[in-house]
Design an enzyme around this catalytic site. Sequence first.
Site, PDB file in Angstrom:
ATOM      1  CB  SER A  66      -0.979  -0.008   1.175  1.00 21.95           C
ATOM      2  OG  SER A  66      -1.921  -1.037   0.986  1.00 21.95           O
ATOM      3  CE  LYS A 114      -9.715  -5.930   4.944  1.00 20.16           C
ATOM      4  NZ  LYS A 114      -9.848  -6.517   3.618  1.00 20.16           N
ATOM      5  CG  ASN A 135     -11.214  -1.517   2.498  1.00 20.43           C
ATOM      6  OD1 ASN A 135     -12.029  -0.590   2.519  1.00 20.43           O
ATOM      7  ND2 ASN A 135     -10.645  -1.931   1.382  1.00 20.43           N
ATOM      8  CG  ASP A 191     -11.657  -5.252   0.542  1.00 20.12           C
ATOM      9  OD1 ASP A 191     -10.628  -4.678   0.138  1.00 20.12           O
ATOM     10  OD2 ASP A 191     -11.754  -5.771   1.668  1.00 20.12           O
ATOM     11  CB  ALA A 216     -17.572 -17.600   4.723  1.00 22.04           C
ATOM     12  N   GLY A 217     -14.853 -15.113   4.953  1.00 21.32           N
ATOM     13  CA  GLY A 217     -14.268 -14.164   5.903  1.00 21.32           C
ATOM     14  C   GLY A 217     -14.597 -12.725   5.530  1.00 21.32           C
ATOM     15  N   GLY A 218     -13.791 -11.803   6.020  1.00 22.58           N
ATOM     16  CA  GLY A 218     -14.031 -10.376   5.815  1.00 22.58           C
ATOM     17  C   GLY A 218     -14.023  -9.985   4.354  1.00 22.58           C
ATOM     18  N   GLY A 240      -4.763 -11.476  -7.334  1.00 24.31           N
ATOM     19  CA  GLY A 240      -5.499 -10.283  -6.915  1.00 24.31           C
ATOM     20  C   GLY A 240      -4.753  -8.962  -6.958  1.00 24.31           C
TER      21      GLY A 240
HETATM   22  P1  NDP Z   1     -10.329 -13.858   6.943  1.00 18.25           P
HETATM   23  O1  NDP Z   1      -9.299 -14.225   7.946  1.00 18.25           O
HETATM   24  O2  NDP Z   1     -11.446 -12.949   7.338  1.00 18.25           O
HETATM   25  O3  NDP Z   1     -11.028 -15.202   6.358  1.00 18.25           O
HETATM   26  C1  NDP Z   1     -10.236 -16.286   5.988  1.00 18.25           C
HETATM   27  C2  NDP Z   1     -11.071 -17.304   5.216  1.00 18.25           C
HETATM   28  O4  NDP Z   1     -10.160 -18.271   4.692  1.00 18.25           O
HETATM   29  C3  NDP Z   1     -12.088 -18.073   6.044  1.00 18.25           C
HETATM   30  O5  NDP Z   1     -13.214 -18.335   5.231  1.00 18.25           O
HETATM   31  C4  NDP Z   1     -11.337 -19.364   6.382  1.00 18.25           C
HETATM   32  O6  NDP Z   1     -12.195 -20.460   6.606  1.00 18.25           O
HETATM   33  C5  NDP Z   1     -10.581 -19.574   5.108  1.00 18.25           C
HETATM   34  N1  NDP Z   1      -9.363 -20.398   5.219  1.00 18.25           N
HETATM   35  C6  NDP Z   1      -8.198 -20.079   5.808  1.00 18.25           C
HETATM   36  N2  NDP Z   1      -7.298 -21.063   5.650  1.00 18.25           N
HETATM   37  C7  NDP Z   1      -7.920 -22.034   4.939  1.00 18.25           C
HETATM   38  C8  NDP Z   1      -7.499 -23.306   4.448  1.00 18.25           C
HETATM   39  N3  NDP Z   1      -6.273 -23.791   4.666  1.00 18.25           N
HETATM   40  N4  NDP Z   1      -8.386 -24.015   3.715  1.00 18.25           N
HETATM   41  C9  NDP Z   1      -9.626 -23.548   3.482  1.00 18.25           C
HETATM   42  N5  NDP Z   1     -10.084 -22.353   3.934  1.00 18.25           N
HETATM   43  C10 NDP Z   1      -9.227 -21.595   4.650  1.00 18.25           C
HETATM   44  O7  NDP Z   1      -9.507 -13.257   5.709  1.00 18.25           O
HETATM   45  P2  NDP Z   1     -10.020 -12.183   4.614  1.00 18.25           P
HETATM   46  O8  NDP Z   1     -11.374 -12.591   4.188  1.00 18.25           O
HETATM   47  O9  NDP Z   1      -9.830 -10.810   5.116  1.00 18.25           O
HETATM   48  O10 NDP Z   1      -8.950 -12.400   3.427  1.00 18.25           O
HETATM   49  C11 NDP Z   1      -9.014 -13.531   2.581  1.00 18.25           C
HETATM   50  C12 NDP Z   1      -7.970 -13.439   1.490  1.00 18.25           C
HETATM   51  O11 NDP Z   1      -8.264 -12.362   0.601  1.00 18.25           O
HETATM   52  C13 NDP Z   1      -6.549 -13.197   1.990  1.00 18.25           C
HETATM   53  O12 NDP Z   1      -5.670 -13.978   1.207  1.00 18.25           O
HETATM   54  C14 NDP Z   1      -6.334 -11.720   1.707  1.00 18.25           C
HETATM   55  O13 NDP Z   1      -4.959 -11.415   1.519  1.00 18.25           O
HETATM   56  C15 NDP Z   1      -7.110 -11.559   0.408  1.00 18.25           C
HETATM   57  N6  NDP Z   1      -7.542 -10.185   0.150  1.00 18.25           N
HETATM   58  C16 NDP Z   1      -7.062  -9.559  -0.969  1.00 18.25           C
HETATM   59  C17 NDP Z   1      -7.431  -8.269  -1.266  1.00 18.25           C
HETATM   60  C18 NDP Z   1      -6.881  -7.626  -2.489  1.00 18.25           C
HETATM   61  O14 NDP Z   1      -7.008  -6.388  -2.604  1.00 18.25           O
HETATM   62  N7  NDP Z   1      -6.324  -8.362  -3.440  1.00 18.25           N
HETATM   63  C19 NDP Z   1      -8.343  -7.509  -0.407  1.00 18.25           C
HETATM   64  C20 NDP Z   1      -8.827  -8.274   0.730  1.00 18.25           C
HETATM   65  C21 NDP Z   1      -8.414  -9.548   0.999  1.00 18.25           C
HETATM   66  P3  NDP Z   1     -12.832 -20.762   8.056  1.00 18.25           P
HETATM   67  O15 NDP Z   1     -14.023 -19.857   8.189  1.00 18.25           O
HETATM   68  O16 NDP Z   1     -13.192 -22.196   7.997  1.00 18.25           O
HETATM   69  O17 NDP Z   1     -11.755 -20.466   9.078  1.00 18.25           O
END
Ligand code: NDP
Length: 279
Positions: free
Chosen positions: A20, A69, A90, A106, A132-134, A243
Site C-alpha cells: 500500500s 476489518k 477497510n 474491497d 466466508a471471511g471479511g 489479486g
Molecule cells: P479472513 O481471515 O477474514 O477469512 C479467511 C477465510 O479463509 C475463512 O473463510 C477461512 O475459513 C478460510 N481459510 C483459511 N485457511 C484455509 C485453508 N487452509 N483451507 C480452506 N479455507 C481456509 O480473511 P479475509 O477474508 O480478510 O482475506 C481472505 C484473502 O483475501 C486473503 O488472502 C487476503 O490477503 C485476500 N484479500 C485480498 C485483497 C486484495 O485487494 N487483493 C483484499 C482483501 C483480501 P474458516 O471460516 O473455515 O476459518
Amino acid sequence: MNTPPDQYGVVGHPVAHSFSPFIHGMFARQTNQHLVYRLYDVPPAQFRSHVLEFFARGGRGLNVTVPHKLAAAELANELTPRAERAGAVNTLALHGENQILGDNTDGAGLVQDLVVNLSVAVAKRRVLIIGAGGATRGVLAPLLMLGPAELVIANRTLERARELAQDFVDLGTLLCCDFNQLPEGAFDLVINATSASLSGEVPAVSAAVIGAGTVCYDMAYGKEDTAFVRWARENGCSSALQGWGMLVEQAAESFELWRGVRPETAPVLTALKRQSQIL
Ligand code: NDP
C-alpha cells in the site's frame, strides 16, 4: 512546500509485506497530492487506541487490513452504505471536525478488476466464491448486483457461510455449503477468497468445479503463482489470475474518498508488477 504533508497509512498485523505505501505513493505523485503514507503494525488489543490517537493527532485516513476489518466497522462513527452492508471496513477517513467515517472498497476493487480490467463476465454466469471471511463480506453485494445466474459460497466452516448467506440473501440467489456439498458441474468463475494461499495451501475443494471455460481468480497475490493459481492451471481452467488488480483498484477507491481525485490505476498496476518481479 512548507505545510507538513497530510498523514495516511495502513493498520494491520502483520503488515510489513504491504504494497500500500508503494501504491499510494504513486497515486500521490501522479495527482500532486502532498501526503505521507506509513505502515502501522498494531495487534488487536491496541487497534482502537492506536486509531483514535492517529486521528486525534491530525491523521487524515487509514486503510485497515487483516485482522482489524470488523473492529474498524465498530470503531467508525458513521459507515457508508456499502460498509454497513458488508459489516467490515477497510478504509477510515476523517469526516467533518472529528468524526471517523468507515468505508469498504474491497468489493468495488474486485468488480473493477474483474469486469473492467479483465473483461470477465459475471452476469448470468455460475459463480463460486470459496471462503466466508471479511473479504467475502466486502465483495458479495457488488457481485450479486452484477446478476450472476447462481452465486455459491463454499467455506471450510459451514456455519460462517450460512451466516453470510442469511445476511445477503435479499440481494439475489445465494447458496452456501461446505467443501463436500458443492453443487455439481463446473462454474464459470471461481474466486478464492480464503487466506489459504498465504500459507501455500489450496482449499480442499473438488477440481470438478473447474472446466475448460472456467476463470479462476485468487484474491491473494505473490511474486510467484499462488498455490490456488497453480492448482487451477493444473486442472485445466481457461485462465488463472491473482489479486494484484483488486489491490490497486480498492486502493484507488480509498484514495478518491480521502483526496477527492481519482488516480489512474493502469500505470500503478504495471509498476507494482514490475516492482514485485512478477512480470
Ligand atoms: P479472513 O481471515 O477474514 O477469512 C479467511 C477465510 O479463509 C475463512 O473463510 C477461512 O475459513 C478460510 N481459510 C483459511 N485457511 C484455509 C485453508 N487452509 N483451507 C480452506 N479455507 C481456509 O480473511 P479475509 O477474508 O480478510 O482475506 C481472505 C484473502 O483475501 C486473503 O488472502 C487476503 O490477503 C485476500 N484479500 C485480498 C485483497 C486484495 O485487494 N487483493 C483484499 C482483501 C483480501 P474458516 O471460516 O473455515 O476459518
